[in-house]
Write a protein that holds these residues in place. Structure first.
Motif, PDB file in Angstrom:
ATOM      1  N   LEU A   1       0.833  -1.205   0.000  1.00 27.60           N
ATOM      2  CA  LEU A   1       0.000   0.000   0.000  1.00 27.60           C
ATOM      3  C   LEU A   1       0.870   1.258   0.000  1.00 27.60           C
ATOM      4  N   ARG A   2       1.942   1.238   0.767  1.00 27.06           N
ATOM      5  CA  ARG A   2       2.830   2.394   0.847  1.00 27.06           C
ATOM      6  C   ARG A   2       3.576   2.596  -0.470  1.00 27.06           C
ATOM      7  N   GLU A   3       3.943   1.487  -1.124  1.00 28.01           N
ATOM      8  CA  GLU A   3       4.678   1.585  -2.386  1.00 28.01           C
ATOM      9  C   GLU A   3       3.813   2.113  -3.525  1.00 28.01           C
ATOM     10  N   LEU A   4       2.497   2.049  -3.361  1.00 27.63           N
ATOM     11  CA  LEU A   4       1.607   2.559  -4.401  1.00 27.63           C
ATOM     12  C   LEU A   4       1.817   4.049  -4.678  1.00 27.63           C
ATOM     13  N   PHE A   5       2.265   4.770  -3.661  1.00 21.94           N
ATOM     14  CA  PHE A   5       2.403   6.217  -3.781  1.00 21.94           C
ATOM     15  C   PHE A   5       3.776   6.620  -4.325  1.00 21.94           C
ATOM     16  N   VAL A   6       4.597   5.620  -4.676  1.00 24.52           N
ATOM     17  CA  VAL A   6       5.856   5.890  -5.363  1.00 24.52           C
ATOM     18  C   VAL A   6       5.548   6.128  -6.841  1.00 24.52           C
ATOM     19  N   ARG A   7       6.296   7.017  -7.459  1.00 25.87           N
ATOM     20  CA  ARG A   7       5.984   7.429  -8.835  1.00 25.87           C
ATOM     21  C   ARG A   7       5.951   6.246  -9.790  1.00 25.87           C
ATOM     22  N   GLN A   8       6.831   5.263  -9.591  1.00 27.03           N
ATOM     23  CA  GLN A   8       6.875   4.123 -10.504  1.00 27.03           C
ATOM     24  C   GLN A   8       5.591   3.300 -10.488  1.00 27.03           C
ATOM     25  N   HIS A   9       4.838   3.367  -9.404  1.00 27.90           N
ATOM     26  CA  HIS A   9       3.606   2.587  -9.279  1.00 27.90           C
ATOM     27  C   HIS A   9       2.355   3.463  -9.421  1.00 27.90           C
ATOM     28  N   ARG A  10       2.507   4.642 -10.022  1.00 24.92           N
ATOM     29  CA  ARG A  10       1.379   5.568 -10.126  1.00 24.92           C
ATOM     30  C   ARG A  10       0.221   4.987 -10.940  1.00 24.92           C
ATOM     31  N   ASN A  11       0.532   4.231 -12.005  1.00 27.21           N
ATOM     32  CA  ASN A  11      -0.515   3.628 -12.824  1.00 27.21           C
ATOM     33  C   ASN A  11      -1.325   2.603 -12.032  1.00 27.21           C
ATOM     34  N   VAL A  12      -0.623   1.823 -11.220  1.00 27.66           N
ATOM     35  CA  VAL A  12      -1.314   0.831 -10.393  1.00 27.66           C
ATOM     36  C   VAL A  12      -2.206   1.523  -9.376  1.00 27.66           C
ATOM     37  N   LEU A  13      -1.721   2.635  -8.819  1.00 26.72           N
ATOM     38  CA  LEU A  13      -2.516   3.406  -7.861  1.00 26.72           C
ATOM     39  C   LEU A  13      -3.794   3.914  -8.515  1.00 26.72           C
ATOM     40  N   ILE A  14      -3.681   4.456  -9.725  1.00 29.55           N
ATOM     41  CA  ILE A  14      -4.856   4.972 -10.439  1.00 29.55           C
ATOM     42  C   ILE A  14      -5.837   3.842 -10.737  1.00 29.55           C
ATOM     43  N   GLN A  15      -5.320   2.687 -11.151  1.00 33.52           N
ATOM     44  CA  GLN A  15      -6.185   1.552 -11.448  1.00 33.52           C
ATOM     45  C   GLN A  15      -6.912   1.058 -10.198  1.00 33.52           C
ATOM     46  N   ALA A  16      -6.192   0.996  -9.069  1.00 33.60           N
ATOM     47  CA  ALA A  16      -6.798   0.517  -7.831  1.00 33.60           C
ATOM     48  C   ALA A  16      -7.912   1.452  -7.366  1.00 33.60           C
ATOM     49  N   PHE A  17      -7.651   2.760  -7.416  1.00 33.48           N
ATOM     50  CA  PHE A  17      -8.675   3.709  -6.986  1.00 33.48           C
ATOM     51  C   PHE A  17      -9.834   3.786  -7.988  1.00 33.48           C
ATOM     52  N   SER A  18      -9.549   3.573  -9.265  1.00 34.10           N
ATOM     53  CA  SER A  18     -10.619   3.515 -10.267  1.00 34.10           C
ATOM     54  C   SER A  18     -11.569   2.360  -9.971  1.00 34.10           C
ATOM     55  N   CYS A  19     -11.004   1.240  -9.573  1.00 33.26           N
ATOM     56  CA  CYS A  19     -11.833   0.088  -9.204  1.00 33.26           C
ATOM     57  C   CYS A  19     -12.679   0.398  -7.966  1.00 33.26           C
ATOM     58  N   GLY A  20     -12.111   1.169  -7.031  1.00 31.86           N
ATOM     59  CA  GLY A  20     -12.886   1.573  -5.856  1.00 31.86           C
ATOM     60  C   GLY A  20     -14.078   2.437  -6.238  1.00 31.86           C
ATOM     61  N   VAL A  21     -13.865   3.361  -7.193  1.00 34.01           N
ATOM     62  CA  VAL A  21     -14.965   4.209  -7.666  1.00 34.01           C
ATOM     63  C   VAL A  21     -16.034   3.362  -8.353  1.00 34.01           C
ATOM     64  N   LEU A  22     -15.604   2.417  -9.185  1.00 35.27           N
ATOM     65  CA  LEU A  22     -16.554   1.559  -9.891  1.00 35.27           C
ATOM     66  C   LEU A  22     -17.333   0.670  -8.921  1.00 35.27           C
ATOM     67  N   MET A  23     -16.669   0.183  -7.863  1.00 33.53           N
ATOM     68  CA  MET A  23     -17.379  -0.610  -6.852  1.00 33.53           C
ATOM     69  C   MET A  23     -18.468   0.230  -6.188  1.00 33.53           C
ATOM     70  N   PHE A  24     -18.141   1.459  -5.869  1.00 26.02           N
ATOM     71  CA  PHE A  24     -19.119   2.368  -5.262  1.00 26.02           C
ATOM     72  C   PHE A  24     -20.339   2.544  -6.170  1.00 26.02           C
ATOM     73  N   VAL A  25     -20.100   2.713  -7.476  1.00 24.20           N
ATOM     74  CA  VAL A  25     -21.192   2.948  -8.423  1.00 24.20           C
ATOM     75  C   VAL A  25     -22.055   1.703  -8.581  1.00 24.20           C
ATOM     76  N   TYR A  26     -21.426   0.527  -8.773  1.00 24.94           N
ATOM     77  CA  TYR A  26     -22.247  -0.658  -9.029  1.00 24.94           C
ATOM     78  C   TYR A  26     -23.021  -1.110  -7.790  1.00 24.94           C
ATOM     79  N   ILE A  27     -22.472  -0.890  -6.596  1.00 25.09           N
ATOM     80  CA  ILE A  27     -23.219  -1.245  -5.385  1.00 25.09           C
ATOM     81  C   ILE A  27     -24.424  -0.323  -5.222  1.00 25.09           C
TER      82      ILE A  27
END
Length: 303
Positions: free
Chosen positions: A57-83
């Motif tokens: 979780l902490r490594e997500l905020f490193v620049r090299q993992h920025r795409n993974v961070l965006i994907q993970a939070f995008s999935c959180g937004v989509l979960m909120f919408v579909y529920i």
């Protein structure tokens, strides 16, 4: 959730329900109350099942993992919408039907995987997609004197839309999980749902003066516990019998939901709708078992 939205004779003993209206604001409220319990429970379990979760979780905020961070939070937004959409659907149309229409998502997942990953559906998958769509058509409720046409239409659209959003969730999750462990990923999705539902209540507040808080809290806590137990058992099942076998068993969800709704709150379906649920369940089982059938074929020719 259905009982919270509309009054039912539960187990033929107690007349309960109808505590909140099946609208968007109340969906946000119930989601927020449910996640208040689920998120801490998931966190306590996540870090025990996967001790490196905090480091990832902490490594997500490193620049090299920025795409993974965006994907993970995008999935959180989509979960909120579909529920939120699924809650509305459950409040407007029978639970078994709403769940079955939601399970149209494998169709859109297959099409999106073709679009974004180049995974062209095989003839077998096209056949299964046709089976699932046929079942969904059969299960769509007709107009009755108990519901307005608009109520039924909104319920159908909400459940199908929830399935479409969940398909996007699956596709993005597939990409994200190539570089991120599923345990912290699931927790992020739940945490995003909690935060977004709380923010939504700030902008679209619920009129709390007329709410009966005691049964609403009891229902939300019960729903949260069931959700937590369900996710935990599903993860244990995947570990013990594999993802394919677990998904085949999980494909019984529409049928089991209809049976539980019939036994617990006397929700009845006509013969055509029962056939539709059976067809969708069969189609999902076939789709879930495709890789299992392939492994059997490879093993046969290997021997």
């Amino acid at each position: 959730m259905r009982v919270l939205f509309s009054e039912h004779l539960v187990l033929n003993l107690y007349l309960l329900g109808g505590y909140v209206k099946p609208d968007l604001q109340n969906s946000f409220l119930l989601m927020f109350m449910r996640m208040l319990l689920v998120v801490p429970l998931m966190a306590s379990l996540a870090f025990k099942l996967y001790p490196s979760a905090f480091i990832e979780l902490r490594e997500l905020f490193v620049r090299q993992h920025r795409n993974v961070l965006i994907q993970a939070f995008s999935c959180g937004v989509l979960m909120f919408v579909y529920i939120a959409l699924l809650y509305i659907a459950i409040g407007l149309i029978p639970t078994g039907i709403a769940t079955t229409l939601f399970f149209i998502y494998p169709v859109f997942t297959a099409l999106l995987s073709w679009k974004f990953f180049g995974q062209r559906p095989t003839f077998f998958r096209w056949l299964v997609i046709g089976i699932i769509l046929l079942g969904c058509v059969l299960v769509i409720p007709k107009y009755s004197g108990n519901h307005s046409n608009n109520t039924i239409l909104f319920g159908i659209l909400a459940s199908i839309s929830a399935g479409v959003v969940y398909a996007f969730y699956n596709v993005i999750a597939q990409k994200c999980l190539e570089k991120f462990h599923p345990v912290p990923f699931t927790w992020i999705s739940f945490a995003c749902t909690l935060i977004l539902s709380g923010i939504s209540l700030l902008f679209w507040p619920v009129s709390t003066a007329q709410l009966d808080w005691t049964p609403v809290w009891i229902g939300s806590i019960f729903s949260g516990l069931v959700s937590f137990i369900g996710h935990t058992l599903n993860n244990l099942g995947i570990r013990m019998i594999g993802a394919t076998t677990a998904s085949i068993i999980g494909s019984s969800s529409p049928a089991l939901t209809a049976i539980v709704a019939w036994g617990a709150i006397n929700e009845t379906l006509n013969l055509t709708q029962i056939m539709g649920i059976s067809v969708v369940t069969f189609g999902i089982a076939l789709l879930s078992g495709e890789s299992f059938f392939k492994s059997l074929k490879i093993r046969k020719y290997g021997d």
